[in-house]
Scaffold this active site. Sequence first.
Site, PDB file in Angstrom:
ATOM      1  N   GLU A  13      59.158  40.183  31.463  1.00  0.00           N
ATOM      2  CA  GLU A  13      59.470  41.002  30.477  1.00  0.00           C
ATOM      3  C   GLU A  13      60.647  42.094  30.668  1.00  0.00           C
ATOM      4  OE1 GLU A  13      55.167  41.680  28.241  1.00  0.00           O
ATOM      5  OE2 GLU A  13      55.714  42.756  30.217  1.00  0.00           O
ATOM      6  N   GLY A  83      49.617  39.376  21.694  1.00  0.00           N
ATOM      7  CA  GLY A  83      48.906  38.316  20.531  1.00  0.00           C
ATOM      8  C   GLY A  83      48.746  38.750  19.107  1.00  0.00           C
ATOM      9  N   GLU A 183      49.032  47.579  27.431  1.00  0.00           N
ATOM     10  CA  GLU A 183      49.644  48.447  28.050  1.00  0.00           C
ATOM     11  C   GLU A 183      50.335  49.457  26.726  1.00  0.00           C
ATOM     12  OE1 GLU A 183      49.783  45.129  30.563  1.00  0.00           O
ATOM     13  OE2 GLU A 183      50.994  45.254  28.782  1.00  0.00           O
ATOM     14  N   ASP A 206      51.403  34.693  20.932  1.00  0.00           N
ATOM     15  CA  ASP A 206      50.061  33.715  20.933  1.00  0.00           C
ATOM     16  C   ASP A 206      49.286  34.268  19.637  1.00  0.00           C
ATOM     17  OD1 ASP A 206      47.891  35.376  21.948  1.00  0.00           O
ATOM     18  OD2 ASP A 206      49.575  35.246  23.493  1.00  0.00           O
TER      19      ASP A 206
END
Length: 239
Positions: A13, A83, A183, A206
Amino acid sequence: MTKLGIIGAMEIEVSYLKSLMSANGKNLKITEAGGLSFFEGELEGLPCVVVKSGVGKVNAALCAQTLIYKFNVTNIINTGIAGAMASGLGVLDLVVSTDAVYHDMDATGFGYKPTEIPQMKISCFKADEKMINAVLSAFGKIEETKGHKIIKGRIASGDQFISDKKIKEHIKQICNPACVEMEGAAIAHACTLNNIPFIILRCMSDMADDGHESVYSFNEESAAKMSANLVLSTIKEFA
């Protein structure tokens, strides 16, 4: 003057942002603190500190606090993958936070509502409106986001990797987030207590449901890169 802290939980990331900072080389400084490596330099002409926090709420909160106290950042962006939860939100679409909550905070046995933090005045941490608008303005200016969409919405964080439809539906019922991850709310929490403007920027890897682990792995790199590119475009709105 704006000094931006950029946090990603995983190396994938932040690696692209760190590579650009290293290639630039201008006043690049790497500082080890609290078990983390902070890359301090410039991105798009703006002073920035880029760091991999590690996965989970505690790692994220400690990282944000270090950015604020040791590096004196004025704003924080949390970038990465998540997600999808909101209706109509698909893989590689994006979410910019309106606010953030802990979906796994449960003190209902003491009379609190789900997600409420006992003895705190607030449990829903609001993102900075100017930073949200900067992201929305930046979104339409880069090639990588063509064919995808961005929405404003709530980020729900917890120390769980969501891959079960029943858990997904429970989270929807208690806080109705646009997406889930591990997070953002902790970073938002630290920023709020320190009066630091923040946003959480997530690209969907996802759909946070059954059988999504293979989908997540397939889209992880693309989603992380798209989020990082949007961070860069957003920085131009600051500079």
